[in-house]
Motif scaffolding. Structure first.
Motif, PDB file in Angstrom:
ATOM      1  N   LYS A  13      49.858  60.929  53.034  1.00 45.34           N
ATOM      2  CA  LYS A  13      50.133  61.146  54.458  1.00 45.34           C
ATOM      3  C   LYS A  13      50.312  62.630  54.774  1.00 45.34           C
ATOM      4  CE  LYS A  13      52.052  56.674  55.770  1.00 45.34           C
ATOM      5  NZ  LYS A  13      53.216  56.008  56.368  1.00 45.34           N
ATOM      6  N   GLY A  14      50.952  63.365  53.887  1.00 44.22           N
ATOM      7  CA  GLY A  14      51.083  64.805  54.093  1.00 44.22           C
ATOM      8  C   GLY A  14      49.725  65.485  54.141  1.00 44.22           C
ATOM      9  N   ARG A  15      48.847  65.099  53.248  1.00 39.66           N
ATOM     10  CA  ARG A  15      47.493  65.656  53.229  1.00 39.66           C
ATOM     11  C   ARG A  15      46.709  65.236  54.477  1.00 39.66           C
ATOM     12  NH1 ARG A  15      45.428  67.538  48.224  1.00 39.66           N
ATOM     13  NH2 ARG A  15      47.064  67.634  46.639  1.00 39.66           N
ATOM     14  N   MET A  16      46.914  63.985  54.901  1.00 42.50           N
ATOM     15  CA  MET A  16      46.246  63.516  56.116  1.00 42.50           C
ATOM     16  C   MET A  16      46.676  64.346  57.323  1.00 42.50           C
ATOM     17  SD  MET A  16      46.725  59.411  55.600  1.00 42.50           S
ATOM     18  CE  MET A  16      46.392  59.022  57.312  1.00 42.50           C
ATOM     19  N   ILE A  24      43.161  56.946  57.328  1.00 40.72           N
ATOM     20  CA  ILE A  24      42.084  57.081  56.350  1.00 40.72           C
ATOM     21  C   ILE A  24      41.658  55.692  55.906  1.00 40.72           C
ATOM     22  CG2 ILE A  24      42.589  59.424  55.541  1.00 40.72           C
ATOM     23  CD1 ILE A  24      44.004  58.173  53.094  1.00 40.72           C
ATOM     24  N   VAL A  25      40.374  55.563  55.628  1.00 40.01           N
ATOM     25  CA  VAL A  25      39.781  54.320  55.137  1.00 40.01           C
ATOM     26  C   VAL A  25      39.254  54.624  53.740  1.00 40.01           C
ATOM     27  CG1 VAL A  25      37.995  52.583  55.496  1.00 40.01           C
ATOM     28  CG2 VAL A  25      39.166  53.595  57.472  1.00 40.01           C
ATOM     29  N   LEU A  50      43.568  50.933  54.011  1.00 41.11           N
ATOM     30  CA  LEU A  50      43.803  51.787  55.170  1.00 41.11           C
ATOM     31  C   LEU A  50      45.201  52.376  55.079  1.00 41.11           C
ATOM     32  CD1 LEU A  50      41.602  49.699  56.051  1.00 41.11           C
ATOM     33  CD2 LEU A  50      42.423  50.020  58.360  1.00 41.11           C
ATOM     34  N   VAL A  51      45.310  53.656  55.361  1.00 40.02           N
ATOM     35  CA  VAL A  51      46.601  54.325  55.451  1.00 40.02           C
ATOM     36  C   VAL A  51      46.667  54.988  56.813  1.00 40.02           C
ATOM     37  CG1 VAL A  51      48.091  56.157  54.539  1.00 40.02           C
ATOM     38  CG2 VAL A  51      46.729  54.753  52.963  1.00 40.02           C
ATOM     39  N   ALA A 112      41.672  56.667  67.033  1.00 41.01           N
ATOM     40  CA  ALA A 112      42.265  57.531  66.005  1.00 41.01           C
ATOM     41  C   ALA A 112      41.275  58.546  65.451  1.00 41.01           C
ATOM     42  CB  ALA A 112      42.801  56.665  64.860  1.00 41.01           C
ATOM     43  N   ARG A 113      41.854  59.556  64.822  1.00 39.66           N
ATOM     44  CA  ARG A 113      41.079  60.513  64.015  1.00 39.66           C
ATOM     45  C   ARG A 113      41.043  59.900  62.614  1.00 39.66           C
ATOM     46  NH1 ARG A 113      45.041  65.297  64.599  1.00 39.66           N
ATOM     47  NH2 ARG A 113      46.350  63.487  64.244  1.00 39.66           N
ATOM     48  N   ILE A 114      39.868  59.423  62.208  1.00 41.98           N
ATOM     49  CA  ILE A 114      39.727  58.623  60.985  1.00 41.98           C
ATOM     50  C   ILE A 114      38.963  59.400  59.926  1.00 41.98           C
ATOM     51  CG2 ILE A 114      38.834  56.477  59.996  1.00 41.98           C
ATOM     52  CD1 ILE A 114      39.072  55.238  62.814  1.00 41.98           C
ATOM     53  N   GLY A 115      39.556  59.481  58.744  1.00 44.57           N
ATOM     54  CA  GLY A 115      38.890  60.099  57.605  1.00 44.57           C
ATOM     55  C   GLY A 115      38.314  59.029  56.699  1.00 44.57           C
TER      56      GLY A 115
END
Length: 176
Positions: A13-16, A24-25, A50-51, A112-115
Motif C-alpha cells: 500500500k505504501g508503494r501504491m 492494484i490487480v 486486488l489490493v 480508481a487509478r488502477i495498477g
C-alpha cells in the motif's frame, strides 16, 4: 503468520500510494501468494488478487472450484474470496474479468487509478481488454512490477525461514 502478511500489505500500500494507485490487480501467482498466502495450481485460468488502499484486506478473485484453496491457504475473510461464474471459462465472448469489473464497480472503485501487471505471464491481453472495456472511468496503467520490487526486500522472518530451508537442504544433500 498474520503479522507478516500485514507487513507485506502495508508495504504494498505504501508503494501504491507513492506510485499514485488506488487499486492494484495482481495476476502473478508469486505476487498473489506473497500478498495473501494463496497457493494453488489454478494460474491457467484468470484469477487475481486486488489490493485497495482503503480496504482492510486483499480480495482473491478466481474460479469457483479454486475458492477452497483460497480459504485453506489464506486468512482472508470469506467475503473477500470471490468466485466467478464457471461458464465464463474459455467463453468465446464473455470473460471472467467482466465479473471482476462488476466487483470493482460494486465496491465503488470504478473510477480508481488502477495498477496492473502488464509484464505478468498470466495477465493476458484478453484480461486487459476486458478490464479496460469494463471500467471506462478508471485510469488503468502498468504498475512497474510494484509487488515484485516489494518482494525483493526480505523481512527478518522471511530470512529466518530461508536460512532454515537452506540448512535442511544442505543436511539432505550431505546425507544423500
Amino acid at each position: 503468520d498474520g503479522a507478516e502478511y500485514a507487513r507485506r500489505l502495508a508495504e504494498a500500500k505504501g508503494r501504491m500510494e507513492r506510485a499514485g494507485f488506488d487499486l492494484i490487480v495482481c495476476c502473478d501467482p508469486a505476487n498473489m501468494c506473497w500478498l495473501t498466502g494463496f497457493d494453488g495450481w489454478s494460474f491457467y485460468v484468470p484469477q487475481a488478487v486486488l489490493v485497495h488502499l482503503e480496504a482492510d484486506a486483499p480480495i482473491w478473485f478466481g474460479r469457483a472450484q479454486d475458492a477452497k484453496a483460497a480459504q485453506v491457504t489464506t486468512d482472508l475473510p470469506d467475503a473477500n474470496i470471490v468466485s466467478y461464474s464457471e461458464p465464463l471459462i474459455h467463453h468465446q465472448v464473455n470473460h471472467p474479468f467482466d465479473e471482476l469489473c462488476d466487483l470493482i464497480r460494486g465496491r465503488g472503485w470504478g473510477g480508481a487509478r488502477i495498477g496492473v501487471e502488464l509484464d505478468a505471464h498470466y495477465y493476458t491481453a484478453r484480461c486487459h481488454a476486458h478490464l479496460t472495456k469494463g471500467l471506462p472511468s478508471a485510469r488503468i496503467s502498468g504498475n512497474a512490477e510494484l509487488v515484485n520490487w516489494a518482494r525483493l526486500v526480505k523481512s527478518a522472518p522471511e530470512l529466518a525461514l530461508m536460512r532454515e530451508a537452506g540448512q535442511i537442504c544442505s543436511a539432505t544433500m550431505k546425507r544423500a
